[in-house]
Write a protein that holds these residues in place. Structure first.
Motif, mmCIF file in Angstrom:
data_model
loop_
_atom_site.group_PDB
_atom_site.id
_atom_site.type_symbol
_atom_site.label_atom_id
_atom_site.label_comp_id
_atom_site.label_asym_id
_atom_site.label_seq_id
_atom_site.Cartn_x
_atom_site.Cartn_y
_atom_site.Cartn_z
ATOM 1 N N ALA A 11 0.890 -1.116 -0.150
ATOM 2 C CA ALA A 11 0.018 0.024 -0.034
ATOM 3 C C ALA A 11 0.941 1.252 0.019
ATOM 4 O O ALA A 11 0.282 2.374 0.221
ATOM 5 C CB ALA A 11 -1.112 0.059 1.102
ATOM 6 N N SER A 12 2.337 1.257 -0.418
ATOM 7 C CA SER A 12 3.123 2.509 -0.253
ATOM 8 C C SER A 12 2.883 3.156 -1.542
ATOM 9 O O SER A 12 3.283 4.319 -1.440
ATOM 10 C CB SER A 12 4.473 1.756 -0.017
ATOM 11 N N ARG A 13 2.233 2.550 -2.461
ATOM 12 C CA ARG A 13 2.152 3.419 -3.766
ATOM 13 C C ARG A 13 1.114 2.651 -4.829
ATOM 14 O O ARG A 13 0.634 1.634 -4.360
ATOM 15 C CB ARG A 13 3.285 3.464 -4.566
ATOM 16 N N ARG A 35 7.075 -2.950 1.859
ATOM 17 C CA ARG A 35 8.175 -3.724 2.174
ATOM 18 C C ARG A 35 9.555 -3.024 2.397
ATOM 19 O O ARG A 35 10.027 -3.387 3.302
ATOM 20 C CB ARG A 35 8.786 -4.847 0.754
ATOM 21 N N SER A 36 9.498 -2.072 1.618
ATOM 22 C CA SER A 36 10.962 -1.115 2.027
ATOM 23 C C SER A 36 10.709 0.236 1.835
ATOM 24 O O SER A 36 11.502 1.016 2.655
ATOM 25 C CB SER A 36 12.055 -1.619 0.612
ATOM 26 N N ARG A 37 9.722 0.782 1.209
ATOM 27 C CA ARG A 37 9.640 2.126 0.901
ATOM 28 C C ARG A 37 8.820 3.117 2.187
ATOM 29 O O ARG A 37 7.485 3.253 1.821
ATOM 30 C CB ARG A 37 8.873 2.373 -0.391
ATOM 31 N N ASN A 148 5.974 -16.087 -16.000
ATOM 32 C CA ASN A 148 6.199 -16.185 -14.510
ATOM 33 C C ASN A 148 4.767 -15.319 -13.997
ATOM 34 O O ASN A 148 4.144 -16.043 -12.919
ATOM 35 C CB ASN A 148 7.352 -15.445 -14.350
ATOM 36 N N TYR A 149 4.772 -14.148 -14.421
ATOM 37 C CA TYR A 149 3.813 -13.271 -13.803
ATOM 38 C C TYR A 149 2.419 -13.896 -14.156
ATOM 39 O O TYR A 149 1.512 -13.906 -13.461
ATOM 40 C CB TYR A 149 3.957 -12.028 -14.507
ATOM 41 N N ALA A 150 2.021 -14.239 -15.516
ATOM 42 C CA ALA A 150 0.932 -14.881 -15.890
ATOM 43 C C ALA A 150 0.567 -16.216 -14.851
ATOM 44 O O ALA A 150 -0.577 -16.285 -14.605
ATOM 45 C CB ALA A 150 0.764 -15.129 -17.229
ATOM 46 N N GLU A 183 -2.273 3.069 -14.672
ATOM 47 C CA GLU A 183 -1.163 4.140 -14.413
ATOM 48 C C GLU A 183 -0.469 4.044 -13.031
ATOM 49 O O GLU A 183 -1.007 4.600 -12.043
ATOM 50 C CB GLU A 183 -1.678 5.485 -14.653
ATOM 51 N N THR A 184 0.778 3.151 -13.161
ATOM 52 C CA THR A 184 1.143 3.295 -11.671
ATOM 53 C C THR A 184 2.828 3.044 -12.190
ATOM 54 O O THR A 184 3.307 2.868 -13.470
ATOM 55 C CB THR A 184 0.922 1.992 -10.964
ATOM 56 N N GLU A 185 3.533 3.103 -11.024
ATOM 57 C CA GLU A 185 5.054 2.736 -11.484
ATOM 58 C C GLU A 185 5.580 1.502 -12.100
ATOM 59 O O GLU A 185 6.344 1.536 -12.864
ATOM 60 C CB GLU A 185 5.918 2.817 -9.792
HETATM 61 P P1 NDP Z 1 3.756 -0.756 -7.777
HETATM 62 O O1 NDP Z 1 4.791 -1.462 -8.497
HETATM 63 O O2 NDP Z 1 3.454 0.397 -8.084
HETATM 64 O O3 NDP Z 1 3.535 -1.058 -6.129
HETATM 65 C C1 NDP Z 1 3.879 -2.155 -5.781
HETATM 66 C C2 NDP Z 1 3.748 -2.236 -4.027
HETATM 67 O O4 NDP Z 1 3.692 -3.725 -3.726
HETATM 68 C C3 NDP Z 1 4.763 -1.326 -3.522
HETATM 69 O O5 NDP Z 1 3.891 -1.089 -2.511
HETATM 70 C C4 NDP Z 1 5.613 -2.339 -2.755
HETATM 71 O O6 NDP Z 1 6.124 -2.154 -1.589
HETATM 72 C C5 NDP Z 1 4.643 -3.882 -2.876
HETATM 73 N N1 NDP Z 1 5.759 -4.777 -2.571
HETATM 74 C C6 NDP Z 1 6.442 -5.535 -3.603
HETATM 75 N N2 NDP Z 1 6.965 -6.438 -3.092
HETATM 76 C C7 NDP Z 1 6.737 -6.683 -1.761
HETATM 77 C C8 NDP Z 1 7.001 -7.544 -0.847
HETATM 78 N N3 NDP Z 1 7.661 -8.703 -0.979
HETATM 79 N N4 NDP Z 1 6.239 -7.350 0.301
HETATM 80 C C9 NDP Z 1 5.368 -6.500 0.677
HETATM 81 N N5 NDP Z 1 5.247 -5.480 -0.170
HETATM 82 C C10 NDP Z 1 5.699 -5.632 -1.628
HETATM 83 O O7 NDP Z 1 2.413 -1.811 -8.258
HETATM 84 P P2 NDP Z 1 0.967 -1.366 -8.818
HETATM 85 O O8 NDP Z 1 0.420 -0.644 -7.930
HETATM 86 O O9 NDP Z 1 1.235 -1.301 -10.238
HETATM 87 O O10 NDP Z 1 0.408 -3.090 -8.681
HETATM 88 C C11 NDP Z 1 -0.363 -3.528 -7.615
HETATM 89 C C12 NDP Z 1 -0.780 -4.850 -7.768
HETATM 90 O O11 NDP Z 1 -1.463 -4.973 -8.887
HETATM 91 C C13 NDP Z 1 0.166 -5.856 -8.172
HETATM 92 O O12 NDP Z 1 -0.069 -7.138 -7.740
HETATM 93 C C14 NDP Z 1 0.457 -5.961 -9.672
HETATM 94 O O13 NDP Z 1 0.641 -7.171 -10.123
HETATM 95 C C15 NDP Z 1 -1.168 -5.731 -10.015
HETATM 96 N N6 NDP Z 1 -1.515 -5.135 -11.284
HETATM 97 C C16 NDP Z 1 -1.101 -4.133 -11.570
HETATM 98 C C17 NDP Z 1 -1.436 -3.605 -12.975
HETATM 99 C C18 NDP Z 1 -1.013 -2.130 -13.374
HETATM 100 O O14 NDP Z 1 -1.254 -1.997 -14.825
HETATM 101 N N7 NDP Z 1 -0.184 -1.375 -12.811
HETATM 102 C C19 NDP Z 1 -2.239 -4.390 -13.870
HETATM 103 C C20 NDP Z 1 -2.664 -5.534 -13.308
HETATM 104 C C21 NDP Z 1 -2.371 -5.985 -12.208
HETATM 105 P P3 NDP Z 1 7.669 -1.062 -1.542
HETATM 106 O O15 NDP Z 1 7.228 0.365 -2.053
HETATM 107 O O16 NDP Z 1 8.065 -0.950 -0.153
HETATM 108 O O17 NDP Z 1 8.363 -1.762 -2.385
#
Ligand code: NDP
Length: 238
Positions: A11-13, A35-37, A148-150, A183-185
């Motif tokens: 939930a950090s982003r 996890r880290s941010r 892997n992701y799929a 739209e995300t990182e």
């Molecule tokens: P972001 O890369 O923007 O954010 C990922 C988040 O996951 C961060 O808060 C990160 O924490 C956290 N995270 C990653 N690894 C771990 C871990 N081991 N333990 C705890 N937290 C972790 O991703 P999105 O917001 O784009 O994606 C969110 C979800 O939606 C994901 O499951 C993604 O696969 C899915 N999704 C996204 C799509 C897209 O187009 N964006 C489309 C379809 C699905 P930290 O900041 O601390 O690293």
């Protein structure tokens, strides 16, 4: 009314942050996992509070089963779980390293067990709960470079459907959101011109649009919806 407690992983982003804020706006106390941010997670907490809600930071690595179970046990009640944390590490299978396979499976799929297992025990005892897991269009259609992701995202759909059947009588619903391009990182580096033709709506989705669907699935009104996969993908062919 007792405030519902919602745990949002990652939930950090991005989508997780949007879910945390939207659930807070709907009256939940939000446990903001990351996890880290830490700084980004603190921004999520500030947004939750600006929205008139309450929350707290809840750092743990979703790949670490013992850490997940310890974090959950610090909260005697979790009513809502959003399994959102995820990563991608794309490569064609012929070039994919074993770590790229195992890290993506651990973060996106094994995390479902690590977090949901202890949480669902509480929900079943309390006879109320909502589990919403963020899968992906990639888990429905397959995408080149994302074996892997799929695999992980398709696995989440199967796991959720099975769990939905196990806990339905306990008042716990288990559903999946399958976003398309949001739209995300995570999607920041994807060339727009390459993927926009795949999206009938002609644009990427916003994290808020995924969060709105999550809030609905967590509501009292959605009590009879379980084992469902709801696409949030602008009409992308699945
Ligand atoms: P972001 O890369 O923007 O954010 C990922 C988040 O996951 C961060 O808060 C990160 O924490 C956290 N995270 C990653 N690894 C771990 C871990 N081991 N333990 C705890 N937290 C972790 O991703 P999105 O917001 O784009 O994606 C969110 C979800 O939606 C994901 O499951 C993604 O696969 C899915 N999704 C996204 C799509 C897209 O187009 N964006 C489309 C379809 C699905 P930290 O900041 O601390 O690293």
């Amino acid at each position: 009314m007792v405030k519902k407690i919602a745990l949002v992983t990652g939930a950090s982003r991005g989508i997780g942050r949007a879910c945390a804020v939207a659930l807070a706006q709907n009256g939940c106390h939000v446990l903001i996992n990351f996890r880290s941010r830490q700084t980004d997670a603190a921004t999520t907490l500030a947004l939750v509070e600006q929205a008139g809600g309450s929350g707290e930071l809840c750092p743990f690595d979703v790949t670490d089963a013992a850490a997940c179970s310890a974090a959950v046990s610090r909260h005697p009640r979790i009513d809502i779980l959003i399994n959102n944390a995820g990563i991608r590490q794309d490569a064609l299978l012929v070039f994919m390293k074993q770590e790229q396979w195992s890290e993506v499976i651990a973060t996106n799929l094994s995390s479902f067990y690590n977090v949901t297992q202890p949480v669902v025990k509480q929900m079943a005892m309390n006879r109320w709960g909502r589990v919403v897991t963020i899968a992906s269009t990639a888990g429905q259609t397959g995408m080149p470079g994302q074996v892997n992701y799929a695999a992980a995202k398709a696995g989440l759909i199967g796991a959720s459907k099975a769990l939905a059947k196990e806990v339905a009588k306990r008042g716990v619903t288990v559903n999946v959101l399958a976003p398309g391009f949001i739209e995300t990182e995570m999607t920041g580096a994807i060339p727009r011109e390459q993927v926009l033709p795949m999206i009938p709506a002609g644009r990427f989705g916003q994290p808020d649009e995924v969060a709105a669907a999550a809030v609905f699935l967590c509501s009292e009104s959605a009590a009879y919806i379980t084992g469902a996969v709801l696409n949030v993908n602008g009409g992308t062919y699945t």
